[in-house]
Design an enzyme around this catalytic site. Structure first.
Site, PDB file in Angstrom:
ATOM      1  N   SER A 103       0.996  -1.122   0.354  1.00 48.03           N
ATOM      2  CA  SER A 103       0.025   0.085  -0.119  1.00 48.03           C
ATOM      3  C   SER A 103       0.876   1.437   0.131  1.00 48.03           C
ATOM      4  O   SER A 103       1.643   1.344  -0.058  1.00 48.03           O
ATOM      5  CB  SER A 103      -1.486  -0.112   0.907  1.00 48.03           C
TER       6      SER A 103
ATOM      7  N   GLU B  66       1.185   5.218   1.074  1.00 45.67           N
ATOM      8  CA  GLU B  66       0.712   6.946   1.483  1.00 45.67           C
ATOM      9  C   GLU B  66       1.065   8.242   1.705  1.00 45.67           C
ATOM     10  O   GLU B  66       2.021   7.783   1.524  1.00 45.67           O
ATOM     11  CB  GLU B  66       1.517   6.247   3.448  1.00 45.67           C
TER      12      GLU B  66
ATOM     13  N   ASP C 257      -0.444  12.517  18.099  1.00 46.16           N
ATOM     14  CA  ASP C 257      -0.275  13.086  19.174  1.00 46.16           C
ATOM     15  C   ASP C 257      -0.643  14.931  18.898  1.00 46.16           C
ATOM     16  O   ASP C 257      -1.896  15.108  17.650  1.00 46.16           O
ATOM     17  CB  ASP C 257       1.567  13.637  18.033  1.00 46.16           C
TER      18      ASP C 257
ATOM     19  N   PHE D  56      12.999  12.828  11.187  1.00 41.56           N
ATOM     20  CA  PHE D  56      11.527  12.258  11.047  1.00 41.56           C
ATOM     21  C   PHE D  56      12.162  11.385  12.676  1.00 41.56           C
ATOM     22  O   PHE D  56      11.331  11.124  13.646  1.00 41.56           O
ATOM     23  CB  PHE D  56      11.339  11.741  10.604  1.00 41.56           C
TER      24      PHE D  56
ATOM     25  N   HIS E   6       4.188  -1.200   3.850  1.00 42.55           N
ATOM     26  CA  HIS E   6       2.987   0.130   3.715  1.00 42.55           C
ATOM     27  C   HIS E   6       4.180   0.974   3.358  1.00 42.55           C
ATOM     28  O   HIS E   6       5.161   0.990   4.075  1.00 42.55           O
ATOM     29  CB  HIS E   6       2.782   0.526   4.480  1.00 42.55           C
TER      30      HIS E   6
HETATM   31  P1  FAD Z   1      -2.002   4.162  20.569  1.00 41.14           P
HETATM   32  O1  FAD Z   1      -1.291   3.528  20.130  1.00 41.14           O
HETATM   33  O2  FAD Z   1      -2.538   4.911  21.602  1.00 41.14           O
HETATM   34  O3  FAD Z   1      -0.469   4.311  21.606  1.00 41.14           O
HETATM   35  C1  FAD Z   1       0.418   5.653  22.106  1.00 41.14           C
HETATM   36  C2  FAD Z   1       1.313   5.984  22.901  1.00 41.14           C
HETATM   37  O4  FAD Z   1       0.715   5.278  24.331  1.00 41.14           O
HETATM   38  C3  FAD Z   1       1.637   4.066  23.029  1.00 41.14           C
HETATM   39  O5  FAD Z   1       2.947   4.468  23.875  1.00 41.14           O
HETATM   40  C4  FAD Z   1       1.700   3.367  24.058  1.00 41.14           C
HETATM   41  O6  FAD Z   1       1.932   2.024  25.255  1.00 41.14           O
HETATM   42  C5  FAD Z   1       0.453   3.808  25.118  1.00 41.14           C
HETATM   43  N1  FAD Z   1      -0.746   3.452  24.820  1.00 41.14           N
HETATM   44  C6  FAD Z   1      -2.037   3.025  24.602  1.00 41.14           C
HETATM   45  N2  FAD Z   1      -3.297   2.496  24.319  1.00 41.14           N
HETATM   46  C7  FAD Z   1      -2.911   2.059  26.075  1.00 41.14           C
HETATM   47  C8  FAD Z   1      -3.631   2.525  27.196  1.00 41.14           C
HETATM   48  N3  FAD Z   1      -4.872   1.962  26.670  1.00 41.14           N
HETATM   49  N4  FAD Z   1      -3.604   2.969  27.912  1.00 41.14           N
HETATM   50  C9  FAD Z   1      -1.896   3.917  28.465  1.00 41.14           C
HETATM   51  N5  FAD Z   1      -1.041   3.462  27.728  1.00 41.14           N
HETATM   52  C10 FAD Z   1      -1.713   3.452  26.202  1.00 41.14           C
HETATM   53  N6  FAD Z   1       0.426  10.616  13.529  1.00 41.14           N
HETATM   54  C11 FAD Z   1      -0.809  11.340  12.752  1.00 41.14           C
HETATM   55  O7  FAD Z   1      -0.176  12.491  13.707  1.00 41.14           O
HETATM   56  N7  FAD Z   1      -1.509  11.462  11.657  1.00 41.14           N
HETATM   57  C12 FAD Z   1      -1.461  10.198  10.809  1.00 41.14           C
HETATM   58  O8  FAD Z   1      -2.038  10.296   9.646  1.00 41.14           O
HETATM   59  C13 FAD Z   1      -0.162   9.370  11.085  1.00 41.14           C
HETATM   60  N8  FAD Z   1       0.158   8.246  10.539  1.00 41.14           N
HETATM   61  C14 FAD Z   1       0.678   6.886  11.273  1.00 41.14           C
HETATM   62  C15 FAD Z   1       0.735   5.417  10.344  1.00 41.14           C
HETATM   63  C16 FAD Z   1       1.491   4.814  10.714  1.00 41.14           C
HETATM   64  C17 FAD Z   1       1.208   3.353  10.255  1.00 41.14           C
HETATM   65  C18 FAD Z   1       2.155   4.568  12.585  1.00 41.14           C
HETATM   66  C19 FAD Z   1       2.788   3.504  12.472  1.00 41.14           C
HETATM   67  C20 FAD Z   1       2.539   5.823  12.233  1.00 41.14           C
HETATM   68  C21 FAD Z   1       1.256   7.429  12.793  1.00 41.14           C
HETATM   69  N9  FAD Z   1       1.140   8.282  12.810  1.00 41.14           N
HETATM   70  C22 FAD Z   1       0.283   9.453  12.333  1.00 41.14           C
HETATM   71  C23 FAD Z   1       2.219   8.484  14.609  1.00 41.14           C
HETATM   72  C24 FAD Z   1       0.928   7.670  15.742  1.00 41.14           C
HETATM   73  O9  FAD Z   1       0.129   9.384  16.081  1.00 41.14           O
HETATM   74  C25 FAD Z   1       1.904   8.526  16.729  1.00 41.14           C
HETATM   75  O10 FAD Z   1       3.278   7.762  16.556  1.00 41.14           O
HETATM   76  C26 FAD Z   1       1.052   8.276  17.937  1.00 41.14           C
HETATM   77  O11 FAD Z   1       2.370   9.198  19.001  1.00 41.14           O
HETATM   78  C27 FAD Z   1       0.952   7.097  18.422  1.00 41.14           C
HETATM   79  O12 FAD Z   1      -0.431   6.944  18.178  1.00 41.14           O
HETATM   80  P2  FAD Z   1      -0.773   5.398  18.068  1.00 41.14           P
HETATM   81  O13 FAD Z   1      -1.629   4.935  17.579  1.00 41.14           O
HETATM   82  O14 FAD Z   1       0.359   4.936  17.838  1.00 41.14           O
HETATM   83  O15 FAD Z   1      -0.821   5.353  19.875  1.00 41.14           O
END
Ligand code: FAD
Length: 280
Positions: free
Chosen positions: A9, A11, A102, A209, A259
């Protein structure tokens, strides 16, 4: 694993300018010739690109592309999120990359981010199985993670909430990925995890980055890239060989596909795919 089964895929990020939007039309048309499984469009921190991401995704969908928006709650409440998800559903979107995201720079500490597992639960609760849901995974561990194991526990929570597969942050050390996959197996994660692949185009941006995202550039790679300074042709040649070899190693060890973080460019990702013999 046979190469026919390797899917990939691409992005994009939503461009801010008209010129960027025009370039993206060419980019997506060119990359579409490689027959990707789907495209995805990122979402600015805190929902800052909401309309732009929605606009690009719906126009691509209208033109027949298979495309998935990235999505996070950002500063939105449940009603706004339901409305946005409804718009995606009505546009024919059937796949979402569900994230916590974030805090956007300049927005103090007042914004309470919603963890990705909660977004996955929310989407499943309101839309059942309509959307295929991807989540993020971090072979070198998320920079804010409490510990290695906790990060895997929370990845498992995203799958338990209903995620179908994960896409990883990019990495250049395949051993980090293989170890991570082993730990995920041990934790009972049995859904596909697709390596995120960042082609090497520009060392300064990549270094910036990587420092922000907690992705490691192995020292020998950093030193080699530094030595090329502004010689972008040499950076491209070295990067293409390096990343193509990384992908080959990943395929040989069972990665289900890739990806690509295209940075809205055609050649860097397309050349890797051609090197791997994955283009039809
Ligand atoms: P989560 O999975 O929620 O985790 C965040 C942090 O909190 C981790 O340290 C985890 O260990 C901890 N955690 C998770 N769940 C819990 C819980 N229930 N209780 C306590 N702690 C918890 N960013 C953008 O702004 N826009 C984008 O479009 C974007 N696309 C991305 C695509 C990919 C494939 C990847 C790998 C990253 C992308 N990011 C994007 C970056 C991402 O948003 C950041 O890395 C963000 O800090 C974490 O998002 P997450 O969904 O992994 O968070």
């Amino acid at each position: 694993m046979s190469e026919e089964k390797i899917q990939f895929s691409f992005e994009f990020f939503p461009p801010k300018t008209e010129a960027g939007r025009e370039k993206l039309v060419t980019t997506r048309n060119e990359l579409n010739k490689l027959q990707p499984k789907y495209f995805s469009v990122t979402y600015g921190a805190g929902g800052s690109t909401r309309d732009n991401t929605l606009g690009i995704v719906t126009s691509m969908k209208n033109e027949g592309f298979n495309v998935a928006p990235h999505l996070s709650f950002g500063g939105d409440d449940e009603q706004s999120m339901l409305k946005l998800l409804g718009k995606y559903k009505n546009a024919g979107v059937d796949r979402i990359v569900a994230l916590r995201g974030d805090i956007p720079s300049g927005v103090g500490g007042s914004l309470q981010l919603i963890y990705a597992n909660e977004l996955v639960s929310f989407i499943r609760q309101h839309f059942g199985d309509h959307f295929k849901l991807a989540v993020a995974a971090y072979p070198e561990i998320h920079p804010e993670a409490e510990s290695y194991d906790k990060d895997i526990t929370y990845l498992k929570a995203k799958f338990d909430a209903g995620a179908d597969y994960a896409i990883t942050q990019y990495f250049y050390n395949p051993d980090a990925f293989f170890y991570f996959i082993e730990q995920c197996d041990k934790a009972g994660i049995n859904k596909p995890i697709y390596p995120g692949i960042m082609p090497i185009i520009n060392y300064k941006n990549l270094a910036r980055f990587s420092a922000n995202f907690g992705a490691d550039i192995p020292r020998w790679i950093a030193k080699r890239l530094e030595s090329y300074a502004d010689d972008s042709a040499s950076i491209h040649v070295f990067g293409l060989d390096l990343v193509s070899e990384l992908c080959e190693t990943l395929i040989d060890n069972g990665a289900p596909g890739f990806h690509f973080y295209t940075m809205n460019q055609v050649e860097p990702s397309a050349n890797i795919i051609k090197n791997l013999g994955l283009s039809s």
